[in-house]
Design a protein around this motif. Structure first.
Motif, PDB file in Angstrom:
ATOM      1  N   ALA A 125       0.849  -1.192   0.000  1.00  0.00           N
ATOM      2  CA  ALA A 125       0.000   0.000   0.000  1.00  0.00           C
ATOM      3  C   ALA A 125       0.889   1.248   0.000  1.00  0.00           C
ATOM      4  O   ALA A 125       1.943   1.254   0.648  1.00  0.00           O
ATOM      5  CB  ALA A 125      -0.892  -0.006   1.238  1.00  0.00           C
ATOM      6  N   PRO A 126       0.505   2.296  -0.721  1.00  0.00           N
ATOM      7  CA  PRO A 126       1.326   3.513  -0.776  1.00  0.00           C
ATOM      8  C   PRO A 126       1.697   4.057   0.610  1.00  0.00           C
ATOM      9  O   PRO A 126       2.814   4.516   0.806  1.00  0.00           O
ATOM     10  CB  PRO A 126       0.455   4.504  -1.550  1.00  0.00           C
ATOM     11  CG  PRO A 126      -0.398   3.637  -2.419  1.00  0.00           C
ATOM     12  CD  PRO A 126      -0.672   2.409  -1.580  1.00  0.00           C
ATOM     13  N   GLU A 127       0.793   3.978   1.561  1.00  0.00           N
ATOM     14  CA  GLU A 127       1.072   4.515   2.902  1.00  0.00           C
ATOM     15  C   GLU A 127       2.080   3.676   3.694  1.00  0.00           C
ATOM     16  O   GLU A 127       2.592   4.111   4.721  1.00  0.00           O
ATOM     17  CB  GLU A 127      -0.219   4.700   3.709  1.00  0.00           C
ATOM     18  CG  GLU A 127      -0.996   3.440   3.965  1.00  0.00           C
ATOM     19  CD  GLU A 127      -2.026   3.088   2.891  1.00  0.00           C
ATOM     20  OE1 GLU A 127      -2.835   2.189   3.162  1.00  0.00           O
ATOM     21  OE2 GLU A 127      -2.027   3.686   1.798  1.00  0.00           O
ATOM     22  N   ASP A 128       2.398   2.468   3.215  1.00  0.00           N
ATOM     23  CA  ASP A 128       3.365   1.605   3.900  1.00  0.00           C
ATOM     24  C   ASP A 128       4.804   1.851   3.457  1.00  0.00           C
ATOM     25  O   ASP A 128       5.738   1.390   4.106  1.00  0.00           O
ATOM     26  CB  ASP A 128       3.016   0.132   3.684  1.00  0.00           C
ATOM     27  CG  ASP A 128       1.725  -0.259   4.389  1.00  0.00           C
ATOM     28  OD1 ASP A 128       1.328   0.432   5.355  1.00  0.00           O
ATOM     29  OD2 ASP A 128       1.103  -1.256   3.967  1.00  0.00           O
ATOM     30  N   TYR A 129       4.997   2.557   2.353  1.00  0.00           N
ATOM     31  CA  TYR A 129       6.346   2.828   1.865  1.00  0.00           C
ATOM     32  C   TYR A 129       7.077   3.807   2.781  1.00  0.00           C
ATOM     33  O   TYR A 129       6.469   4.705   3.373  1.00  0.00           O
ATOM     34  CB  TYR A 129       6.303   3.454   0.462  1.00  0.00           C
ATOM     35  CG  TYR A 129       6.139   2.470  -0.649  1.00  0.00           C
ATOM     36  CD1 TYR A 129       7.255   1.864  -1.235  1.00  0.00           C
ATOM     37  CD2 TYR A 129       4.875   2.137  -1.136  1.00  0.00           C
ATOM     38  CE1 TYR A 129       7.103   0.965  -2.291  1.00  0.00           C
ATOM     39  CE2 TYR A 129       4.721   1.232  -2.177  1.00  0.00           C
ATOM     40  CZ  TYR A 129       5.849   0.656  -2.745  1.00  0.00           C
ATOM     41  OH  TYR A 129       5.692  -0.234  -3.772  1.00  0.00           O
ATOM     42  N   ARG A 130       8.408   3.655   2.844  1.00  0.00           N
ATOM     43  CA  ARG A 130       9.287   4.591   3.538  1.00  0.00           C
ATOM     44  C   ARG A 130      10.503   4.815   2.645  1.00  0.00           C
ATOM     45  O   ARG A 130      11.016   3.875   2.030  1.00  0.00           O
ATOM     46  CB  ARG A 130       9.741   4.066   4.905  1.00  0.00           C
ATOM     47  CG  ARG A 130       8.606   3.858   5.908  1.00  0.00           C
ATOM     48  CD  ARG A 130       7.970   5.192   6.297  1.00  0.00           C
ATOM     49  NE  ARG A 130       6.858   5.026   7.228  1.00  0.00           N
ATOM     50  CZ  ARG A 130       5.585   4.894   6.898  1.00  0.00           C
ATOM     51  NH1 ARG A 130       5.231   4.841   5.633  1.00  0.00           N
ATOM     52  NH2 ARG A 130       4.647   4.801   7.818  1.00  0.00           N
ATOM     53  N   PHE A 131      10.964   6.069   2.574  1.00  0.00           N
ATOM     54  CA  PHE A 131      12.044   6.447   1.684  1.00  0.00           C
ATOM     55  C   PHE A 131      13.128   7.202   2.444  1.00  0.00           C
ATOM     56  O   PHE A 131      12.833   7.972   3.341  1.00  0.00           O
ATOM     57  CB  PHE A 131      11.514   7.350   0.543  1.00  0.00           C
ATOM     58  CG  PHE A 131      10.387   6.719  -0.208  1.00  0.00           C
ATOM     59  CD1 PHE A 131      10.649   5.778  -1.200  1.00  0.00           C
ATOM     60  CD2 PHE A 131       9.075   7.017   0.084  1.00  0.00           C
ATOM     61  CE1 PHE A 131       9.607   5.175  -1.900  1.00  0.00           C
ATOM     62  CE2 PHE A 131       8.025   6.420  -0.599  1.00  0.00           C
ATOM     63  CZ  PHE A 131       8.287   5.487  -1.589  1.00  0.00           C
ATOM     64  N   THR A 132      14.384   6.967   2.046  1.00  0.00           N
ATOM     65  CA  THR A 132      15.528   7.661   2.631  1.00  0.00           C
ATOM     66  C   THR A 132      16.291   8.350   1.505  1.00  0.00           C
ATOM     67  O   THR A 132      16.444   7.777   0.415  1.00  0.00           O
ATOM     68  CB  THR A 132      16.463   6.668   3.358  1.00  0.00           C
ATOM     69  OG1 THR A 132      15.696   5.920   4.302  1.00  0.00           O
ATOM     70  CG2 THR A 132      17.566   7.389   4.097  1.00  0.00           C
ATOM     71  N   TYR A 133      16.761   9.556   1.784  1.00  0.00           N
ATOM     72  CA  TYR A 133      17.501  10.361   0.805  1.00  0.00           C
ATOM     73  C   TYR A 133      18.838  10.799   1.396  1.00  0.00           C
ATOM     74  O   TYR A 133      18.966  10.920   2.613  1.00  0.00           O
ATOM     75  CB  TYR A 133      16.714  11.637   0.440  1.00  0.00           C
ATOM     76  CG  TYR A 133      15.414  11.378  -0.271  1.00  0.00           C
ATOM     77  CD1 TYR A 133      15.349  11.415  -1.667  1.00  0.00           C
ATOM     78  CD2 TYR A 133      14.247  11.137   0.436  1.00  0.00           C
ATOM     79  CE1 TYR A 133      14.141  11.201  -2.323  1.00  0.00           C
ATOM     80  CE2 TYR A 133      13.039  10.917  -0.224  1.00  0.00           C
ATOM     81  CZ  TYR A 133      13.006  10.957  -1.599  1.00  0.00           C
ATOM     82  OH  TYR A 133      11.810  10.749  -2.245  1.00  0.00           O
ATOM     83  N   SER A 134      19.795  11.057   0.518  1.00  0.00           N
ATOM     84  CA  SER A 134      21.055  11.672   0.936  1.00  0.00           C
ATOM     85  C   SER A 134      21.446  12.708  -0.116  1.00  0.00           C
ATOM     86  O   SER A 134      20.978  12.643  -1.252  1.00  0.00           O
ATOM     87  CB  SER A 134      22.164  10.619   1.092  1.00  0.00           C
ATOM     88  OG  SER A 134      22.493  10.078  -0.162  1.00  0.00           O
ATOM     89  N   ALA A 135      22.288  13.649   0.292  1.00  0.00           N
ATOM     90  CA  ALA A 135      22.713  14.699  -0.639  1.00  0.00           C
ATOM     91  C   ALA A 135      24.202  14.955  -0.481  1.00  0.00           C
ATOM     92  O   ALA A 135      24.784  14.723   0.590  1.00  0.00           O
ATOM     93  CB  ALA A 135      21.935  15.980  -0.379  1.00  0.00           C
ATOM     94  N   SER A 136      24.808  15.419  -1.561  1.00  0.00           N
ATOM     95  CA  SER A 136      26.206  15.825  -1.536  1.00  0.00           C
ATOM     96  C   SER A 136      26.376  17.001  -2.482  1.00  0.00           C
ATOM     97  O   SER A 136      25.534  17.235  -3.349  1.00  0.00           O
ATOM     98  CB  SER A 136      27.111  14.670  -1.939  1.00  0.00           C
ATOM     99  OG  SER A 136      26.807  14.251  -3.253  1.00  0.00           O
ATOM    100  N   GLU A 137      27.457  17.727  -2.295  1.00  0.00           N
ATOM    101  CA  GLU A 137      27.720  18.886  -3.177  1.00  0.00           C
ATOM    102  C   GLU A 137      28.868  18.603  -4.090  1.00  0.00           C
ATOM    103  O   GLU A 137      29.628  17.736  -3.942  1.00  0.00           O
ATOM    104  CB  GLU A 137      28.002  20.123  -2.335  1.00  0.00           C
ATOM    105  CG  GLU A 137      26.746  20.565  -1.607  1.00  0.00           C
ATOM    106  CD  GLU A 137      26.931  21.880  -0.886  1.00  0.00           C
ATOM    107  OE1 GLU A 137      27.782  22.694  -1.294  1.00  0.00           O
ATOM    108  OE2 GLU A 137      26.208  22.101   0.073  1.00  0.00           O
TER     109      GLU A 137
END
Length: 137
Positions: A125-137
């Motif tokens: 289900a869409p509400e069960d998803y979890r996402f992690t992000y990272s950033a760099s320059e």
């Protein structure tokens, strides 16, 4: 008369400091879905999260074609998430593919994880998803 002049000066000083205290910070990211979660936090759709100097908000799952954990597949599949990206005075929306850096405004944003893992015969289900992000320059 001198007292009136001092009062007028004090009132102008107070008004000036009040206006300065309410000024916006031009280098702050734009965020409209409430406070952003701390960097490295896995977030659901619609929840902003800090990633370096950026704020990433997963908006919608465009594709999840990952091979189920309990199956054998010829192709591993991929996850693509429509993500709103907020920076210092700017906002854009882009499709981010899991594990592939996305370059924007001198920074690179990467969707680093998507969970849960698919299983054969189950729909996430869409509400069960979890996402992690990272950033760099």
């Amino acid at each position: 008369m001198k007292l009136f002049s001092h009062l007028r000066f004090a009132a102008a000083l107070l008004l000036s400091s009040t206006i300065t205290a309410c000024a916006t910070v031009p280098d702050a990211p734009i965020v409209s879905n409430g406070p952003a979660a701390s960097a490295g936090t896995a977030v659901p759709l619609g929840k902003p999260v800090m990633a370096g100097n950026l704020v990433a908000t997963p908006m919608e799952i465009h594709e999840d074609s990952r091979c189920p954990a309990n199956a054998r597949c010829v192709w591993a599949g991929r996850v693509i998430v429509l993500t709103r990206i907020d920076g210092a005075g700017w906002r854009e929306t882009a499709y981010l593919t899991l594990g592939e850096p996305y370059a924007t405004h001198g920074a690179r944003l990467t969707l680093t994880s998507a969970s849960p893992t698919a299983m054969t015969g189950e729909v996430i289900a869409p509400e069960d998803y979890r996402f992690t992000y990272s950033a760099s320059e």
